[in-house]
Design an enzyme around this catalytic site. Structure first.
Site, PDB file in Angstrom:
ATOM      1  N   ARG A   1       0.633  -1.211  -0.090  1.00  0.00           N
ATOM      2  CA  ARG A   1       0.091   0.064   0.031  1.00  0.00           C
ATOM      3  C   ARG A   1       0.868   1.160  -0.091  1.00  0.00           C
ATOM      4  NH1 ARG A   1      -5.533   0.558   1.235  1.00  0.00           N
ATOM      5  NH2 ARG A   1      -5.411  -1.746   1.724  1.00  0.00           N
TER       6      ARG A   1
ATOM      7  N   ASP B   1     -10.149   1.977  -5.359  1.00  0.00           N
ATOM      8  CA  ASP B   1     -10.523   1.754  -4.075  1.00  0.00           C
ATOM      9  C   ASP B   1     -10.543   0.331  -3.613  1.00  0.00           C
ATOM     10  OD1 ASP B   1     -10.705   3.233  -1.365  1.00  0.00           O
ATOM     11  OD2 ASP B   1     -12.781   3.222  -1.691  1.00  0.00           O
TER      12      ASP B   1
ATOM     13  N   LEU C   1      -8.942  14.361   0.092  1.00  0.00           N
ATOM     14  CA  LEU C   1      -8.464  15.080  -0.936  1.00  0.00           C
ATOM     15  C   LEU C   1      -9.315  16.302  -1.069  1.00  0.00           C
ATOM     16  CD1 LEU C   1      -6.199  15.094  -2.798  1.00  0.00           C
ATOM     17  CD2 LEU C   1      -7.978  14.576  -4.762  1.00  0.00           C
TER      18      LEU C   1
ATOM     19  N   LYS D   1     -18.034  -4.019  13.066  1.00  0.00           N
ATOM     20  CA  LYS D   1     -19.066  -5.108  12.884  1.00  0.00           C
ATOM     21  C   LYS D   1     -19.829  -5.562  14.125  1.00  0.00           C
ATOM     22  CE  LYS D   1     -16.285  -7.468   9.304  1.00  0.00           C
ATOM     23  NZ  LYS D   1     -15.628  -8.845   8.926  1.00  0.00           N
TER      24      LYS D   1
ATOM     25  N   ASP E   1     -20.857  13.027   6.615  1.00  0.00           N
ATOM     26  CA  ASP E   1     -20.124  13.844   5.466  1.00  0.00           C
ATOM     27  C   ASP E   1     -19.746  15.301   6.248  1.00  0.00           C
ATOM     28  OD1 ASP E   1     -20.510  12.469   3.245  1.00  0.00           O
ATOM     29  OD2 ASP E   1     -22.597  12.849   3.126  1.00  0.00           O
TER      30      ASP E   1
END
Length: 384
Positions: free
Chosen positions: A64, A139, A163, A228, A247
């Site tokens: 990654r 993604d 971003l 979970k 958001d």
């Protein structure tokens, strides 16, 4: 030399043209070695445990952190962005506590499905023009899209770690095309956050221990999507009516004033997901859940985790009319759902009625997590 430059310029012109045709709002190029600071930052994120239960991040940390570890043959990385800016401030729905607030990105089709096919088409044109090989990512692979997008000049990683673009604000989907073709890289974008901390102050759960650092374990998006198990009690009140994602940090960004509404109809919100009634969502069994969220990213978390989220919102609603729908879930097959129903009911029922139901339930409930919910949900009610 001139011929080589011309081929590179022609290939870039092709990529730009195909990206526009495919509906992308921005495209830029960077090198696989353009994010030298990313490995140390990622390692710190994992070492601090900020990734929570997202074990795949730690498991793929080497691949990654450096694109060439994922694919040694890569020579250039094309980063593409699609604007999904909403036509409203999504935070306004938080005042309507009988409705569920779904993150803007999840209010229509799964963006992975929308973008991946288009990226493959562009990648195919690159191979047809320049030969070599390509790989496409959206993604779902160990690729650090945001640092790569910053290096390519599409924006910068803001203090909320997402971003930010001077043209699109904080509302961008990202995808990448890894290619063996040699392309001239674009200039990296500079940080334009300055002294602003609007995104940090907007977070309901204080998930940012410092600017540019996110503790996912405190993030509502993590809690409602990735986690979970039962949502920790310390965060339940703060979740409000957010039933999938959050958001707030994105919507608070001042750069959003330059963002356009999503240019594609396919990214516009489904009418039934803009402000769905909690009462309707609480009635969903597995089949209804799968049908209602067909094609949506919400489907991936499964019915039980979703109903857990809706029950937290119901408990925060203050709407006693929801008590009946919540009571019906006390007998649900899933302990995760039963436990969340207990907490919600403790917020909606009078003390005496809740205590009576607790006494009855504790006589037969054998799941320890659910028993703990009964005993912990305002103990004075249970033992009155």
């Amino acid at each position: 030399m001139r011929t080589s430059i011309s081929k590179t310029e022609n290939l870039r012109a092709l990529i730009d043209g195909e990206a526009r045709r495919a509906g992308f709002d921005a495209v830029a190029v960077t090198r696989p070695d353009a994010i030298p600071l990313a490995p140390a930052r990622l390692a710190e994120f994992v070492a601090d445990g900020f990734h929570g239960s997202m074990g795949w991040i730690a498991e793929t940390i080497e691949r990654r952190a450096e694109p060439s570890m994922l694919w040694p043959e890569v020579r250039s990385i094309v980063v593409l962005a699609m604007n999904y800016g909403p036509d409203h401030d999504p935070r306004k729905l938080q005042a309507r506590r009988d409705r569920g607030a779904i993150s803007v990105y999840a209010q229509n089709r799964d963006y992975h499905d929308i973008m991946k096919g288009r990226l493959k088409e562009i990648a195919g044109k690159i191979v047809a023009k320049a030969g070599g090989d390509v790989k496409v990512f959206v993604d779902t692979a160990p690729v650090m899209e945001k640092p790569l997008a910053e290096a390519a000049g599409l924006g910068w990683q803001g203090k909320h770690t997402n971003l930010v673009s001077r043209q699109h604000g904080s509302w961008l989907f990202l995808g990448t095309i890894f290619t063996t073709a040699e392309l001239e890289p674009d200039t990296a974008e500079q940080d334009h956050c300055g002294s602003c901390r609007a995104c940090l102050d907007a977070c309901p759960t204080d998930a940012f221990p410092a600017p540019y650092r996110l503790d996912a374990r405190r993030c509502i998006s993590y809690l409602t999507i990735e986690s979970k198990g039962p949502i920790p009690r310390e965060f339940r009140d703060k979740i409000g009516n957010r039933i999938y994602g959050c958001d707030d940090c994105l919507a608070a960004c001042p750069w959003n004033k330059f963002a356009r509404t999503a240019s594609e109809a396919k990214l516009a919100a489904r009418a039934d997901l803009r402000e769905p009634p909690l009462a309707e969502l609480l009635s969903f069994g597995d089949a209804a859940f799968r049908s209602f969220f067909s094609g949506s990213p919400i489907k991936r978390i499964g019915r039980d985790r979703f109903i857990r989220n809706v029950l937290i919102a119901a408990g925060n609603s203050g709407d006693a009319a929801l008590a009946g729908a919540v009571r019906a879930l006390l007998g649900d097959a899933s302990p995760l759902v039963r436990g969340a129903a207990v907490w919600a009911l403790s917020r909606l029922l009078p003390d005496t009625e809740f205590a009576e139901r607790a006494a009855t339930a504790l006589a037969t409930e054998d799941d320890m997590t659910v028993r703990d919910e009964w005993l912990s949900a305002q103990p004075a009610k249970v033992h009155a």
